[in-house]
Design an enzyme around this catalytic site. Structure first.
Site, PDB file in Angstrom:
ATOM      1  N   GLU A 351      29.395 -16.084  24.484  1.00  0.00           N
ATOM      2  CA  GLU A 351      29.047 -16.683  25.775  1.00  0.00           C
ATOM      3  C   GLU A 351      29.413 -15.704  26.886  1.00  0.00           C
ATOM      4  OE1 GLU A 351      29.460 -20.951  28.111  1.00  0.00           O
ATOM      5  OE2 GLU A 351      30.383 -20.682  26.149  1.00  0.00           O
ATOM      6  N   GLU A 630      40.715 -23.590  27.604  1.00  0.00           N
ATOM      7  CA  GLU A 630      39.530 -24.281  28.110  1.00  0.00           C
ATOM      8  C   GLU A 630      39.724 -25.798  28.076  1.00  0.00           C
ATOM      9  OE1 GLU A 630      34.700 -24.309  27.382  1.00  0.00           O
ATOM     10  OE2 GLU A 630      36.019 -23.689  25.745  1.00  0.00           O
TER      11      GLU A 630
END
Length: 749
Positions: A351, A630
């Site tokens: 990502e 995260e």
């Protein structure tokens, strides 16, 4: 003057291309006074002149919105010029041609690497000799057999021969290059305005482990971003393989969160003493699995090289609670790893994109920790270019907007709260931190365009209740497989965020003397505020009755004065009912501490900050985290990785709490842009007995140090000579002080 062209090898190659040109120095003009090499690439370019690296920069020219601009790096190479000179380039895939995004796609910007160079040599008599990339260059390949940012790099030391970098090398068997059609590329070559990516520090191996399956693991003691430099001697043809990951799961390398990213470097030994540096890739890792090593592992043979944009550190923080100090250190490391060419969400999996929402909530913290103005101003240029290119002229959710090339099944969402609001929140934070009107002016078209795009989608009553929204992303009560399932309705988050955006836009227009815009955005702000109160507020209660709803309403100024206390009291009730565990996601977390403290609940704010059980900031610290996660529970208490597909151990968004730590615990905040006037207002609590904070501002160093000595609070303040500070301390009247060192004593509250 000859014109430099992008050039590429005549034949396609997966190995990293080498490009070279040898030429003679012009005669009869005296000594060389100055020589400057300008380089760029579609992909990555490493450059040498007569075998000397032109700089210590890495991953040049970095990632920009390639459709419109490519950075050009400029290097002083005067000392390397000789009577005969070789310019040499090695090209990497980088973001341009490598794997990119989370859909398993490659070469989304173009299918061939190309290099660009322009060497300008000025002689003592004023004559200028210019040498450029053109059809006379030669191409081949060398020891780098494969390179990719996600998958890693393969280096075969048997093919290493540095003679090609120097004059006299016979390149007659090399192939001709091909000129890349400039007309097919609309991008503009622009001078680099962002700091370069460089090696920032080195870390030794902290421990050598053996996994339950028998694998050899290196622990560097810190989750970092970069690569491992390896010194190895062994039989010719031996392949040493390094696999990288951020965590261990039950003693084995935890690679599932990497998804498709292989994060694997391969080094093939020459039989002599080899040193490998995979400088055309980077990994997010703490642990490295080593296989194929010849003989017994020597920890001294491995060095972790930390890589990131070379941003000057400016802010510090420490306090009496070691876990809180570690949390702050984790925020610093998270920013260091994710501020790499662009501000990314994560540095390890498939990502690594410039998600706008992460930056929108973190930018105030970033502007304290480092001199990020040039770095983020450069990113804002791409944000505006990408905005213009979207069908509706709205800010995309990632910048550069690679999403438009990915088969995500996710259409361009149009205007978004928090994520799109980065277009306004980021430049306003830079203005507050640095006070440079030109930076605000440059971003102003982006700010106004986004604000008007929000205005265009509001309901008749001023509420933003349509279109796609991320909402309070990663609310801890959301299921692992659906991180958008938040307690707070997306429309509440969006409308509150729109109010903040209109507020900042109106203020920016006033600063820049745009009176008509200031009036327009002021009316918009009031309309949104009226809509929010009319639709969502009843007697100080905010719809959904969630911590995020109250936090945004209080901090953004959406409530009438009489309602603030009621809302703050209700927020405190909710926080206590949750056992002072986190109940907010991306949107609410940065503001919940301020909402509590400003409404008279400082003790609850501290209790929330200092909570050690999940979900909380310190839970990750107690689990050994060295960066910000995260998810609140990226690692579960039993040592297993969160089952969600989206799990990173290096995301800075929830590290936005450091901004509260800087202002409320450390006591440093700007009263005027660029810290022309400084607010010194530490508010001790939570059982802390001391705290130190400092910040290098445009006007000099600000430092606040407080200690609790018995029943007295002793505070030392350092103010720059050209600034003024307003000092607010418990038990004392507000004071104004000028430059110099000052000590204050007051009663502990």
């Amino acid at each position: 003057m000859p014109r430099a062209m992008m050039i590429t090898p005549g034949s396609p190659t997966e190995a990293a291309p080498l490009l070279r040109l040898e030429f003679a120095l012009s005669e009869g003009h005296g000594p060389v006074a100055q020589a400057t090499l300008r380089t760029s690439a579609r992909g990555l370019a490493e450059s040498w002149v007569n075998g000397i690296p032109t700089s210590d920069d890495l991953l040049e020219p970095g990632w920009t919105s390639y459709e419109w601009r490519l950075r050009v790096a400029e290097h002083d190479v005067t000392a390397a010029i000789g009577p005969r000179t070789v310019i040499a380039l090695r090209l990497g895939n980088g973001w341009y041609r490598g794997w990119l995004g989370f859909t398993g796609q490659r070469a989304v910007y173009g299918d061939e690497r190309a290099g660009y160079a322009e060497l300008s040599i000025r002689f003592e008599d004023g004559h200028v000799q210019t040498v450029v990339t053109d059809g006379s260059w030669r191409a081949s390949t060398g020891e780098v057999r494969a390179d990719d940012l996600y998958n890693g790099q393969t280096i075969d030391a048997r093919l290493r021969d540095e003679a090609w970098l120097r004059p006299g090398f016979d390149d007659s068997e090399w192939e001709a290059v091909r000129l890349v059609d400039a007309d097919a590329d609309a991008s503009e070559l622009v001078p680099r305005s962002s700091p370069p990516v460089r090696r920032l520090r080195e870390l030794p191996v902290a421990g050598v482990l053996t996994s339950p399956s028998g694998a050899t693991l290196l622990d560097f003691g810190q989750n970092l971003v970069g690569f491992v430099r390896v010194a190895a001697t062994g039989p010719r043809g031996t392949e040493v393989v390094l696999r990288h990951a951020e965590v261990l799961e039950h003693g084995e390398l935890g690679v599932r969160p990497l998804r498709r990213a292989e994060a694997t470097d391969r080094f093939i030994l020459s039989g002599a003493a080899d040193v490998f540096e995979p400088t055309l890739t980077f990994h997010g890792f703490r642990y490295v699995e080593v296989s194929g090593w010849p003989g017994e592992i020597d920890p001294a043979a491995f060095t972790a090289v930390v890589v990131g944009t070379d941003i000057r550190p400016t802010g510090t923080f420490a306090c009496s609670d070691p876990l809180l100090t570690q949390l702050h250190g984790n925020v610093v490391w998270g920013m260091r790893g994710n501020f790499l060419s662009v501000p990314t969400d994560c540095p390890q999996r498939d990502e690594r994109l410039g998600w706008t929402g992460d930056l929108a909530v973190f930018v105030d913290t970033a502007a304290y920790l480092g001199d990020v103005e040039a770095f983020l101003a450069d990113w804002l240029v791409d944000a505006e270019l990408e905005r213009r290119a979207t069908p509706a002229g709205t800010v995309p959710v990632v910048v550069p907007n690679v999403m438009k090339y990915l088969d995500t099944g996710f259409p361009e969402p149009g205007a978004t709260a928090v994520w799109g609001d980065a277009a306004v929140w980021v430049p306003w934070a830079l203005w507050r931190a640095y006070g440079h009107e030109q930076t605000l002016r440059a971003a102003y078209p982006l700010m106004t365009a986004h604000t008007r795009s929000v205005a265009a989608v509001l309901a008749e009553d001023g509420v933003w209740d349509s279109g796609f929204q991320f909402g309070d992303w990663l609310d801890p009560d959301a299921p692992a497989e659906d991180p958008g399932q938040a307690k707070t309705p997306a429309a509440v988050v969006a409308t509150a965020s729109a109010f903040r955006t209109a507020t900042f836009a109106a203020a920016a227009a006033e600063v820049l003397g745009e009176a008509a815009d200031a009036a327009e955005f002021g009316v918009l702000r009031d309309r949104i505020g009226d809509g929010f109160r009319g639709r969502y507020v009843r007697g100080g209660r905010v719809e959904s009755d969630s911590p995020t709803a109250y936090a945004l309403a209080i901090v953004f100024g959406l409530l009438d004065p009489a309602e603030v206390q009621t809302a703050g009291d209700r927020l405190a009730e909710l926080v206590r009912a949750a056992g002072h565990r986190i109940a907010t996601g991306f949107a609410g977390t940065p503001f919940v501490g301020d909402a509590l403290a400003s409404s008279g609940h400082l003790d609850d704010a501290y209790a929330l900050l200092l909570q050690r059980e999940a979900p909380s900031w310190l839970y990750a610290v107690t689990m050994g985290a060295t960066t910000i996660w995260e998810r609140w529970d990226s690692m579960l208490p039993d040592g297993s990785i969160n089952p969600g597909e989206m799990t990173s151990f290096n995301h800075y968004a929830f590290g936005a709490v450091a901004d509260w730590m800087h202002r409320v615990i450390g006591g440093i905040a700007p009263l005027e842009p660029g810290y022309r006037r400084i607010l010194v207002a530490p508010r001790p609590g939570g059982g802390l007995t001391w705290a130190d904070a400092s910040l290098d501002t445009e006007r000099g160093r600000v430092a606040v140090s407080w200690r609790i000595d018995g029943d007295r609070l002793v505070t030392d303040v350092e103010v720059p000579a050209s600034a003024e500070a307003v000092v607010r301390l418990p038990g004392r009247p507000e004071e104004r002080v000028g430059g110099g060192s000052h000590r204050f004593e007051s009663a502990v509250r």
